[in-house]
Design an enzyme around this catalytic site. Sequence first.
Site, PDB file in Angstrom:
ATOM      1  N   ARG A 262       0.838  -1.204   0.000  1.00 47.41           N
ATOM      2  CA  ARG A 262       0.000   0.000   0.000  1.00 47.41           C
ATOM      3  C   ARG A 262       0.870   1.251   0.000  1.00 47.41           C
ATOM      4  O   ARG A 262       1.845   1.322   0.739  1.00 47.41           O
ATOM      5  CB  ARG A 262      -0.911   0.005   1.235  1.00 47.41           C
ATOM      6  CG  ARG A 262      -1.822  -1.215   1.221  1.00 47.41           C
ATOM      7  CD  ARG A 262      -2.872  -1.195   2.289  1.00 47.41           C
ATOM      8  NE  ARG A 262      -3.652  -2.437   2.177  1.00 47.41           N
ATOM      9  CZ  ARG A 262      -4.631  -2.789   2.994  1.00 47.41           C
ATOM     10  NH1 ARG A 262      -4.967  -1.986   4.000  1.00 47.41           N
ATOM     11  NH2 ARG A 262      -5.283  -3.918   2.819  1.00 47.41           N
ATOM     12  N   ARG A 277       2.035   0.448  10.223  1.00 46.23           N
ATOM     13  CA  ARG A 277       1.668   0.959   8.900  1.00 46.23           C
ATOM     14  C   ARG A 277       2.877   0.903   7.976  1.00 46.23           C
ATOM     15  O   ARG A 277       3.654   1.845   7.900  1.00 46.23           O
ATOM     16  CB  ARG A 277       1.145   2.400   9.035  1.00 46.23           C
ATOM     17  CG  ARG A 277       0.438   2.940   7.793  1.00 46.23           C
ATOM     18  CD  ARG A 277      -0.202   4.290   8.048  1.00 46.23           C
ATOM     19  NE  ARG A 277      -1.218   4.218   9.084  1.00 46.23           N
ATOM     20  CZ  ARG A 277      -2.492   3.885   8.867  1.00 46.23           C
ATOM     21  NH1 ARG A 277      -2.895   3.626   7.657  1.00 46.23           N
ATOM     22  NH2 ARG A 277      -3.346   3.840   9.867  1.00 46.23           N
ATOM     23  N   GLU A 349      -6.957  -1.490  14.749  1.00 47.14           N
ATOM     24  CA  GLU A 349      -7.545  -2.414  13.769  1.00 47.14           C
ATOM     25  C   GLU A 349      -6.566  -3.516  13.377  1.00 47.14           C
ATOM     26  O   GLU A 349      -5.416  -3.261  13.043  1.00 47.14           O
ATOM     27  CB  GLU A 349      -7.949  -1.634  12.511  1.00 47.14           C
ATOM     28  CG  GLU A 349      -8.471  -2.543  11.411  1.00 47.14           C
ATOM     29  CD  GLU A 349      -8.615  -1.831  10.063  1.00 47.14           C
ATOM     30  OE1 GLU A 349      -8.635  -0.584  10.048  1.00 47.14           O
ATOM     31  OE2 GLU A 349      -8.691  -2.540   9.050  1.00 47.14           O
ATOM     32  N   SER A 352     -10.647  -6.550   9.198  1.00 42.12           N
ATOM     33  CA  SER A 352     -11.803  -5.837   8.720  1.00 42.12           C
ATOM     34  C   SER A 352     -12.641  -6.864   7.969  1.00 42.12           C
ATOM     35  O   SER A 352     -12.159  -7.437   7.009  1.00 42.12           O
ATOM     36  CB  SER A 352     -11.299  -4.777   7.749  1.00 42.12           C
ATOM     37  OG  SER A 352     -12.072  -3.646   7.793  1.00 42.12           O
ATOM     38  N   ARG A 391       0.744  -6.675  12.231  1.00 43.95           N
ATOM     39  CA  ARG A 391       0.085  -6.113  13.413  1.00 43.95           C
ATOM     40  C   ARG A 391      -0.100  -7.187  14.488  1.00 43.95           C
ATOM     41  O   ARG A 391      -0.080  -6.883  15.694  1.00 43.95           O
ATOM     42  CB  ARG A 391      -1.262  -5.494  13.029  1.00 43.95           C
ATOM     43  CG  ARG A 391      -1.077  -4.197  12.232  1.00 43.95           C
ATOM     44  CD  ARG A 391      -2.363  -3.435  11.992  1.00 43.95           C
ATOM     45  NE  ARG A 391      -2.088  -2.212  11.233  1.00 43.95           N
ATOM     46  CZ  ARG A 391      -3.001  -1.294  10.931  1.00 43.95           C
ATOM     47  NH1 ARG A 391      -4.280  -1.466  11.305  1.00 43.95           N
ATOM     48  NH2 ARG A 391      -2.667  -0.213  10.261  1.00 43.95           N
TER      49      ARG A 391
END
Length: 426
Positions: A262, A277, A349, A352, A391
């Site tokens: 990303r 991130r 998070e 999802s 994560r």
Amino acid sequence: MLDVKRLRKDFDAVKKKLEKRGENIDELDRFLELDESRRNLIQKTEELKKRRNEVSQEVAKRKRENIDAQDLIDETKNVSINMKQYDEELRAVEEDLQQLMLTIPNIPHESVPIGESEEDNEEIRTWGEIPSFPFPVKAHWDLGVELGMLDFERASKVTGSRFVFYKGAGAKLERALISYMMDLHSDKHEYEEVIPPYMVNRESMTGTGQLPKFEEDAFNIREEDYFLIPTAEVPVTNMHRDEIIEGWKLPFGYSAYSACFRSEAGSAGRDTRGLIRQHQFNKVELVRFVHPEDSYSQLELLTGHAEKVLQDLELPYRVLNMCTADLGFTAAKKYDIEVWLPSYEDYKEISSCSNFEDFQARRANIRFKRDPKAKTEFVHTLNGSGLAVGRTVAALMENHQEEDGSIRIPKVLQNYMGGRTHIQAK
RNA sequence: GGAGAAGUACCCAAGUGGCUAUAAGGGGCUCCCCUGCUAAGGGAGUAGGUUGUGUAAACGGCGCGAGGGUUCGAAUCCCUCCUUCUCCGCCA
């Protein structure tokens, strides 16, 4: 993509529902006009095509019988020219309409809370105890460096910011988590294991909804016009693009391990430290193809599969029902699972889980038949992380850190870590 | 990367500008008949999808890997692209 017929018939009601997302959807008003002009042109051009076909057959017949057909040929010449004009107009209108349809987000399900920001997300449940430490808590980026598990500095030399080297016990832990998650989902939750291509073409990115609106979020290989996948959702959902699935096969799912890429455009300055991130991270993704009438119970099932990972790893988490403002472009309903992260003193998070209903299926043209003679219908697609591995490593290191600076390995992982119960400094 | 070949229905495959894509011929599948039992034979049936008008029944449009073009008319001729196969080169 929304159902054109529904939009045509129910325009005001649909518009009202979309407005709850808080996005600007003024563009939508062009729909009715484009739709009507499209149907108009279709009628005109088809009438001419019919005429052309009739005359052509007559010409053929006369030629066979050696009768002159010049009058017919002259007549059809004009018909063909007009036809091509309408065809061209039609193509332009259809292109416009298609582009418009591709930028309209999904309609939120009625069980989605209406809201204006993440403040309005609804906490559904929590699991586990938030740990309290009788010693100063360390963040995973400090633990990782101290224990020789993570190397951010060299990664930024070799590549750039937001990349990392996993080393030693860190690399092994990452690999153990991937294996454990894949085994859990394939052996216990009946997903088929997949390792997909990490690059996909433009059609695939459009099929799952990343394009055309979010091109700047993805890495693009210019020479081929391929994209590095931001999630395995893209290749795995698109596996069945332009297919008609036999109904008895539904529901079924894939558990896919992949690296994800990303660009994080627009997140400069957020989560700058650690694994949270990164431009590249590993993820195990769950993707399900289901009957339309089952998709909401399937969403609960899928969410449960993701939660099981956190339970096995003894990591406290909560589940949120995302409000209309936080739904994302493609989802009709979305649960975020957030894991407790001591360094943030907050939940973050880690998964999802979304029901897209037929939104992706329409874009990617994924259909099924209840039986061989039945009409085709669009499947419903769902997916969820099960889980984001980077994560998970961060949460595991922080939540299971011990006073001596070591990290406790939860039971389910110990076999994958060569029987070790702790990671400690050498 | 270079050279060549191919892409037609569930599968194989015929079709080189109108003479039935209303797709030959096989195979498979479904049903029927005969036979009578892990066989063989005979007959019939087997585009699917999508889209437009219509309450519907129905009637149209599109379709030969994809997209353009030539033509009154294209599976057939021309151009671009994609995929697969073979040979050569390179390579983990």
